[in-house]
Design a protein around this motif. Sequence first.
Motif, PDB file in Angstrom:
ATOM      1  N   VAL A 109      38.078  43.687  10.997  1.00  0.00           N
ATOM      2  CA  VAL A 109      37.136  44.763  11.320  1.00  0.00           C
ATOM      3  C   VAL A 109      37.800  46.122  11.079  1.00  0.00           C
ATOM      4  O   VAL A 109      39.009  46.274  11.220  1.00  0.00           O
ATOM      5  N   LYS A 110      36.962  47.094  10.714  1.00  0.00           N
ATOM      6  CA  LYS A 110      37.482  48.438  10.450  1.00  0.00           C
ATOM      7  C   LYS A 110      37.449  49.314  11.687  1.00  0.00           C
ATOM      8  O   LYS A 110      38.148  50.314  11.766  1.00  0.00           O
ATOM      9  N   HIS A 111      36.583  48.949  12.633  1.00  0.00           N
ATOM     10  CA  HIS A 111      36.410  49.763  13.830  1.00  0.00           C
ATOM     11  C   HIS A 111      36.326  48.884  15.070  1.00  0.00           C
ATOM     12  O   HIS A 111      35.686  47.840  15.041  1.00  0.00           O
ATOM     13  N   VAL A 112      36.967  49.345  16.151  1.00  0.00           N
ATOM     14  CA  VAL A 112      36.804  48.695  17.449  1.00  0.00           C
ATOM     15  C   VAL A 112      36.191  49.731  18.383  1.00  0.00           C
ATOM     16  O   VAL A 112      36.752  50.818  18.566  1.00  0.00           O
ATOM     17  N   PRO A 127      42.498  49.037  12.648  1.00  0.00           N
ATOM     18  CA  PRO A 127      41.178  49.654  12.750  1.00  0.00           C
ATOM     19  C   PRO A 127      41.263  51.004  13.465  1.00  0.00           C
ATOM     20  O   PRO A 127      42.250  51.310  14.130  1.00  0.00           O
ATOM     21  N   LEU A 128      40.180  51.767  13.309  1.00  0.00           N
ATOM     22  CA  LEU A 128      40.041  52.986  14.100  1.00  0.00           C
ATOM     23  C   LEU A 128      39.421  52.584  15.447  1.00  0.00           C
ATOM     24  O   LEU A 128      38.474  51.789  15.475  1.00  0.00           O
ATOM     25  N   LEU A 129      39.979  53.110  16.520  1.00  0.00           N
ATOM     26  CA  LEU A 129      39.469  52.802  17.860  1.00  0.00           C
ATOM     27  C   LEU A 129      38.514  53.906  18.317  1.00  0.00           C
ATOM     28  O   LEU A 129      38.789  55.086  18.091  1.00  0.00           O
ATOM     29  N   HIS A 130      37.424  53.517  18.938  1.00  0.00           N
ATOM     30  CA  HIS A 130      36.423  54.488  19.386  1.00  0.00           C
ATOM     31  C   HIS A 130      36.092  54.262  20.862  1.00  0.00           C
ATOM     32  O   HIS A 130      35.979  53.122  21.296  1.00  0.00           O
ATOM     33  N   GLY A 131      35.896  55.352  21.590  1.00  0.00           N
ATOM     34  CA  GLY A 131      35.385  55.269  22.951  1.00  0.00           C
ATOM     35  C   GLY A 131      34.026  55.939  23.024  1.00  0.00           C
ATOM     36  O   GLY A 131      33.920  57.130  22.731  1.00  0.00           O
ATOM     37  N   THR A 176      38.517  59.006  19.804  1.00  0.00           N
ATOM     38  CA  THR A 176      38.895  58.109  18.707  1.00  0.00           C
ATOM     39  C   THR A 176      40.417  58.049  18.690  1.00  0.00           C
ATOM     40  O   THR A 176      41.098  58.978  19.131  1.00  0.00           O
ATOM     41  N   MET A 177      40.920  56.945  18.188  1.00  0.00           N
ATOM     42  CA  MET A 177      42.368  56.798  18.115  1.00  0.00           C
ATOM     43  C   MET A 177      42.709  55.946  16.904  1.00  0.00           C
ATOM     44  O   MET A 177      42.141  54.874  16.696  1.00  0.00           O
ATOM     45  N   GLY A 178      43.626  56.455  16.081  1.00  0.00           N
ATOM     46  CA  GLY A 178      44.028  55.739  14.878  1.00  0.00           C
ATOM     47  C   GLY A 178      45.530  55.677  14.769  1.00  0.00           C
ATOM     48  O   GLY A 178      46.254  56.151  15.664  1.00  0.00           O
TER      49      GLY A 178
END
Length: 216
Positions: free
Chosen positions: A90-93, A175-179, A194-196
Amino acid sequence: MKSYEKLLLENKAWAQEMVERNPAYFERMAEGQSPEFLWIGCSDSRVPAEDITNSNPGEIFVHRNVANMVVNTDLNLLSVLEFAVNVLKVKHVIVCGHYSCGGVKAALTQQNIGLINKWLRNIKDNYRLHREELDAIEDYDARADRMVELNVQEQVMNLAKTSIIQAAWKREQRPLLHGWVYGLKDGILKQLATMGPDDHLDPIYRYDLSDLEPEA
Ligand code: CO
């Protein structure tokens, strides 16, 4: 008709409708999945990942638990995370909380509610970290909603603290992390964090992954 029988009946109608729209729909589905997103959301029945993002089956890999927690001893969450990151790639969590979360609200009280005390203890620990800001908010609902936001941010951090995420960052820059947080009253998703791979992570939590080669 019993309530659960209605679910089964609606399922038949849905399956038929999907085939009418696209005769190959289920054949395609059965071939496999390659979702771009892992969704970590609350079990609350009012926050279904696909519906609120207008997504289709196959687009989002979903894990839900009470108060959308990322707990580093939770074998269930870690198994989902590892599979999503290393196999599905996955590219995003996305960690998605929601305002008026019952789990978060309970954690702000002294209620003794049995086994779930242990789960909500993780939120109480976050409360302690942000006690000053939270205790300055007099209104209980407003305080709970701020706790929801802070809790989402902590769960994004908890993802970054795992070697699963750190290794994927090192190897593949994803992946890029998103809240995110969802409003039950307006149906709107708000981006909080966001956190990468290039963002700051406290060195206390950084693992030495120098033996891992970045993928070409
Ligand atoms: Co909730």
